[in-house]
Write a protein that holds these residues in place. Structure first.
Motif, short mmCIF file in Angstrom:
data_model
loop_
_atom_site.label_atom_id
_atom_site.label_comp_id
_atom_site.label_asym_id
_atom_site.label_seq_id
_atom_site.Cartn_x
_atom_site.Cartn_y
_atom_site.Cartn_z
N ARG A 68 21.09 -80.61 -13.75
CA ARG A 68 20.28 -80.95 -14.55
C ARG A 68 20.59 -81.76 -16.05
NH1 ARG A 68 14.75 -81.55 -14.01
NH2 ARG A 68 13.60 -82.03 -16.13
N ARG A 115 15.96 -85.48 -9.31
CA ARG A 115 15.68 -85.45 -8.18
C ARG A 115 15.74 -83.40 -7.49
NH1 ARG A 115 17.84 -88.65 -3.50
NH2 ARG A 115 18.43 -89.82 -5.34
N ASP A 116 14.79 -83.09 -7.47
CA ASP A 116 15.17 -81.36 -6.74
C ASP A 116 16.10 -80.74 -8.51
OD1 ASP A 116 13.42 -81.98 -4.69
OD2 ASP A 116 15.61 -82.63 -3.87
N GLN A 117 15.39 -80.77 -8.86
CA GLN A 117 16.43 -80.26 -10.24
C GLN A 117 18.06 -80.72 -10.64
OE1 GLN A 117 14.79 -78.63 -12.52
NE2 GLN A 117 13.41 -78.68 -12.20
#
Length: 278
Positions: free
Chosen positions: A187, A216-218
């Motif tokens: 991230r 997306r999704d960390q």
């Protein structure tokens, strides 16, 4: 050398805004597609350039070759004469194109800005996308100015003067994973799209233009253009440099650099709409 007609040179110097873009696309099956971003049809050289039907061309950099910054055409499948069947049949593969700057009041007052060919053609989620490649080594040499709405400087060059080596515009780190055309990273503390139109630099010196990036999704997903991800793998150290869409708004809001903007913001927008006569 790009010779600007005397009348056009005088009009541009005076700041008039009666200029628009005219595209001519020659498909492999011989069909000629005329496009314009003006609100009425234009005609010159025996071709009709139609208005109002749904394709968008990204910012062009005729000075450095289109593919350096990933210039593309995008549009909606199902718009007139743009069908999934034609794309799958390869009718747009390697199609030739020409881009003109045209005085909509007098089409004889025009300039061929760039010509080239479609590089890769694809479609997804109801949209088609075409990568554009300029032809001719002369397009890699700066000869005069390119008159367009967007900035014609290269982000970070001597005319732009943005320092891409600062922490605001640069990230260094390792690749977590590769997924198709996506480089997956940890991230990042950058807004989604911060590196769009920017560059991924590898330790071997490869500079790869970035198509898009998002969280997306960390994790951060950085999308490259088709075929460019070959040779990259998890664990590789890379650098990401911020990108610019060449607009005056982004020049000011993202880079606080409006004073060095090298475009002509008063020109009409280069979103062009495609229609093809039968």
């Amino acid at each position: 050398m790009r010779l600007i007609p005397e009348k056009m040179r005088a009009d541009l110097a005076a700041g008039v805004t009666q200029f628009c873009y005219g595209w001519l696309i020659l498909r492999r099956d011989g069909l000629r597609l005329g496009l314009t971003n003006h609100d009425t049809d234009l005609q010159f050289n025996g071709d009709v350039y139609r208005a109002n039907s749904g394709i968008r061309f990204s910012t062009l950099d005729a000075r450095l070759g289109l593919t350096r910054h990933g210039a593309t055409a995008t549009g909606v499948l199902g718009s007139p004469h743009i069908s999934e069947a034609d794309l799958l049949a390869g009718l747009y593969d390697a199609a030739h194109f020409q881009l003109y700057l045209v005085d909509w009041r007098d089409s004889d007052n025009r300039l061929l800005l760039v010509e080239g060919a479609f590089d890769s053609v694809g479609h997804d989620n109801g949209q088609f996308h075409v990568a554009l490649r300029a032809t001719g080594q002369q397009l890699n040499q700066l000869q005069g100015r390119v008159y367009q709405k967007q900035c014609d400087a290269v982000l970070g060059d001597g005319r732009c003067q943005v320092d891409l080596e600062t922490a605001d515009y640069l990230w260094r780190g390792d690749i977590r994973a590769i997924d198709h055309d996506f480089v997956i990273l940890p991230r990042l503390d950058f807004a989604d799209g911060w590196f769009q139109h920017g560059t991924l630099l590898t330790t071997s010196g490869r500079r790869l233009p970035i198509r898009f990036d998002e969280t997306r999704d960390q994790q951060r997903f950085v999308q490259l253009w088709q075929g460019q991800i070959d040779g990259l793998q998890a664990g590789d150290t890379i650098q990401l440099f911020a990108g610019c869409d060449k607009s005056l708004r982004q020049c000011g809001d993202k880079f606080a650099n409006s004073i060095n903007f090298q475009g002509f913001a008063s020109l009409s927008d280069e979103a062009v709409l495609v229609a093809v006569g039968s």
